[in-house]
Design a protein around this motif. Structure first.
Motif, PDB file in Angstrom:
ATOM      1  N   GLN A 197      31.565  32.008  35.317  1.00  0.00           N
ATOM      2  CA  GLN A 197      30.879  32.346  36.566  1.00  0.00           C
ATOM      3  C   GLN A 197      31.697  33.348  37.382  1.00  0.00           C
ATOM      4  O   GLN A 197      31.157  34.303  37.937  1.00  0.00           O
ATOM      5  CB  GLN A 197      30.606  31.079  37.385  1.00  0.00           C
ATOM      6  N   PHE A 198      33.011  33.138  37.450  1.00  0.00           N
ATOM      7  CA  PHE A 198      33.912  34.048  38.161  1.00  0.00           C
ATOM      8  C   PHE A 198      33.822  35.453  37.568  1.00  0.00           C
ATOM      9  O   PHE A 198      33.684  36.445  38.295  1.00  0.00           O
ATOM     10  CB  PHE A 198      35.356  33.525  38.074  1.00  0.00           C
ATOM     11  N   LEU A 199      33.879  35.540  36.233  1.00  0.00           N
ATOM     12  CA  LEU A 199      33.825  36.842  35.568  1.00  0.00           C
ATOM     13  C   LEU A 199      32.464  37.513  35.773  1.00  0.00           C
ATOM     14  O   LEU A 199      32.397  38.730  35.973  1.00  0.00           O
ATOM     15  CB  LEU A 199      34.137  36.695  34.081  1.00  0.00           C
ATOM     16  N   LYS A 200      31.389  36.740  35.761  1.00  0.00           N
ATOM     17  CA  LYS A 200      30.057  37.301  36.018  1.00  0.00           C
ATOM     18  C   LYS A 200      29.986  37.893  37.425  1.00  0.00           C
ATOM     19  O   LYS A 200      29.424  38.978  37.622  1.00  0.00           O
ATOM     20  CB  LYS A 200      28.985  36.230  35.857  1.00  0.00           C
ATOM     21  N   GLN A 201      30.554  37.186  38.388  1.00  0.00           N
ATOM     22  CA  GLN A 201      30.545  37.694  39.763  1.00  0.00           C
ATOM     23  C   GLN A 201      31.333  38.988  39.860  1.00  0.00           C
ATOM     24  O   GLN A 201      30.902  39.936  40.523  1.00  0.00           O
ATOM     25  CB  GLN A 201      31.132  36.650  40.716  1.00  0.00           C
TER      26      GLN A 201
END
Length: 62
Positions: free
Chosen positions: A13-17
């Protein structure tokens, strides 16, 4: 700084953001007016993403 992200789902999720932020920056850049500072900023963002990917990859799965 915050505590390290250990859970794989949270890491993704962090990388997607971060990728979405990078995409937003790309969308706002006018190709006719881009300068070296803009390109350096993009390269820095990519380097930060790569570093995070390596960091997350090196952690044990929780």
């Amino acid at each position: 700084m915050g505590s390290p992200i250990q859970e794989k789902g949270t890491q993704v999720q962090f990388l997607k953001q971060r990728l979405n932020m990078f995409s937003d920056v790309l969308d706002t850049i006018d190709p006719e007016e881009v300068d070296l500072e803009d390109i350096d900023r993009l390269i820095s963002m990519i380097d930060d993403l790569e570093t995070k990917c390596k960091e997350f990859n090196g952690r044990d799965e929780s």
